[in-house]
Design a protein around this motif. Structure first.
Motif, short mmCIF file in Angstrom:
data_model
loop_
_atom_site.label_atom_id
_atom_site.label_comp_id
_atom_site.label_asym_id
_atom_site.label_seq_id
_atom_site.Cartn_x
_atom_site.Cartn_y
_atom_site.Cartn_z
N ILE A 1 0.77 -1.22 -0.02
CA ILE A 1 -0.06 0.00 0.05
C ILE A 1 0.84 1.30 -0.22
O ILE A 1 1.58 1.37 0.79
CB ILE A 1 -0.72 0.12 1.33
CG1 ILE A 1 -1.82 -1.30 1.04
CG2 ILE A 1 -1.64 1.24 1.20
CD1 ILE A 1 -2.53 -1.38 2.37
N TRP A 2 0.91 2.08 -1.00
CA TRP A 2 1.93 3.11 -1.39
C TRP A 2 1.30 4.22 -2.12
O TRP A 2 -0.02 4.17 -2.72
CB TRP A 2 3.29 2.63 -1.82
CG TRP A 2 2.95 1.79 -3.14
CD1 TRP A 2 2.76 0.24 -3.32
CD2 TRP A 2 2.84 1.95 -4.63
NE1 TRP A 2 2.45 -0.12 -4.78
CE2 TRP A 2 2.61 1.18 -5.43
CE3 TRP A 2 2.80 3.48 -5.20
CZ2 TRP A 2 2.24 1.17 -6.71
CZ3 TRP A 2 2.54 3.51 -6.53
CH2 TRP A 2 2.66 2.51 -7.46
N GLY A 3 2.08 5.20 -2.43
CA GLY A 3 1.64 6.17 -3.18
C GLY A 3 2.89 7.09 -3.54
O GLY A 3 3.87 7.15 -2.76
N THR A 4 2.98 7.58 -4.82
CA THR A 4 4.01 8.27 -5.08
C THR A 4 3.64 9.69 -5.49
O THR A 4 2.60 10.07 -6.12
CB THR A 4 4.67 7.82 -6.37
OG1 THR A 4 3.82 7.77 -7.41
CG2 THR A 4 5.39 6.51 -6.16
N SER A 5 4.46 10.73 -5.63
CA SER A 5 4.20 11.99 -6.01
C SER A 5 4.44 12.40 -7.41
O SER A 5 5.03 11.34 -8.09
CB SER A 5 5.10 13.26 -5.22
OG SER A 5 6.50 12.85 -5.57
N GLY A 6 4.03 13.46 -7.87
CA GLY A 6 4.58 13.63 -9.31
C GLY A 6 5.98 14.05 -9.35
O GLY A 6 6.56 14.01 -8.27
N LEU A 7 6.58 14.06 -10.30
CA LEU A 7 7.92 14.24 -10.34
C LEU A 7 8.26 15.62 -10.47
O LEU A 7 7.62 16.64 -10.38
CB LEU A 7 8.59 13.99 -12.02
CG LEU A 7 8.34 12.43 -12.50
CD1 LEU A 7 8.98 12.33 -13.76
CD2 LEU A 7 9.19 11.56 -11.59
N PHE A 8 9.64 15.89 -9.69
CA PHE A 8 10.05 17.25 -9.31
C PHE A 8 11.63 17.33 -9.62
O PHE A 8 12.30 16.36 -9.66
CB PHE A 8 9.83 17.70 -7.87
CG PHE A 8 10.60 16.92 -6.85
CD1 PHE A 8 11.70 17.52 -6.20
CD2 PHE A 8 9.94 15.85 -6.20
CE1 PHE A 8 12.50 16.98 -5.40
CE2 PHE A 8 10.69 15.03 -5.21
CZ PHE A 8 12.07 15.59 -4.69
N THR A 9 12.06 18.63 -9.75
CA THR A 9 13.55 18.73 -10.31
C THR A 9 14.07 19.91 -9.31
O THR A 9 13.38 20.41 -8.60
CB THR A 9 13.70 19.36 -11.82
OG1 THR A 9 12.77 20.72 -11.68
CG2 THR A 9 12.82 18.29 -12.78
N THR A 10 15.28 19.87 -9.29
CA THR A 10 15.95 20.79 -8.66
C THR A 10 16.99 21.61 -9.36
O THR A 10 17.24 21.45 -10.58
CB THR A 10 17.02 20.11 -7.57
OG1 THR A 10 17.90 19.58 -8.02
CG2 THR A 10 16.11 19.20 -6.44
N LEU A 11 17.61 22.95 -8.78
CA LEU A 11 18.53 23.77 -9.27
C LEU A 11 19.86 23.57 -8.85
O LEU A 11 20.71 24.28 -9.18
CB LEU A 11 18.09 25.15 -9.09
CG LEU A 11 16.48 25.61 -9.33
CD1 LEU A 11 16.39 27.07 -8.94
CD2 LEU A 11 16.57 25.63 -11.05
N THR A 12 19.98 22.60 -8.03
CA THR A 12 21.60 22.28 -7.58
C THR A 12 22.43 21.89 -8.66
O THR A 12 22.08 21.39 -9.62
CB THR A 12 21.36 21.20 -6.48
OG1 THR A 12 20.99 20.06 -7.09
CG2 THR A 12 20.54 21.47 -5.25
#
Length: 143
Positions: free
Chosen positions: A132-143
């Motif tokens: 039983i799980w869930g994932t977020s949408g994809l995200f990116t970083t500026l690093t």
């Protein structure tokens, strides 16, 4: 009522009831390129970014999803880098620990562990049943 009509009505009702019962998902992500977003637990943040190094972000989830009472109501939270595989699994960036399911959020910092141009997602799994799980949408970083 004819016996064949009764049997057809019974089968229709039985199939409808069986399909309406939520079942645990198969392979939990943190593995083989999970659907994004996806899962029985609705993960609503972090947003798509891009997020700056050192910024504070949060993983949040909808605690209104009906998790079966037979399971412990604690979740594990982690951030994975998508498509960077280690033994066929997405790369674990941060394990954020356990939280009560009803808590609905956990903060984290964008550190040097994040790579500019890569895509990440948050994974929330039920501690007592990782199917039983869930994932977020994809995200990116500026690093």
């Amino acid at each position: 009522m004819r016996p064949s009509t009764f049997i057809a009505l019974f089968l229709t009702i039985a199939v409808t009831l069986i399909l309406a019962v939520p079942v645990p998902q198969s392979t939990p992500p943190g593995g083989k390129n999970p659907p994004t977003p996806g899962g029985l637990i609705k993960v609503t943040a972090p947003g798509k970014g891009p997020w700056a190094k050192g910024s504070q972000q949060a993983v949040s989830w909808d605690a209104n999803v009906d998790v079966p009472k037979k399971y412990e109501q604690t979740v594990k939270i982690a951030i994975f880098e998508k498509n960077v595989t280690t033994n066929g699994l997405d790369k674990l960036i941060i394990q954020l620990g356990d939280k009560p399911y009803g808590n609905t959020w956990q903060g984290f910092t964008i550190t040097t562990n994040f790579t500019k141009g890569s895509s990440y997602y948050a994974l929330v799994t039920l501690a007592s049943n990782s199917s039983i799980w869930g994932t977020s949408g994809l995200f990116t970083t500026l690093t």
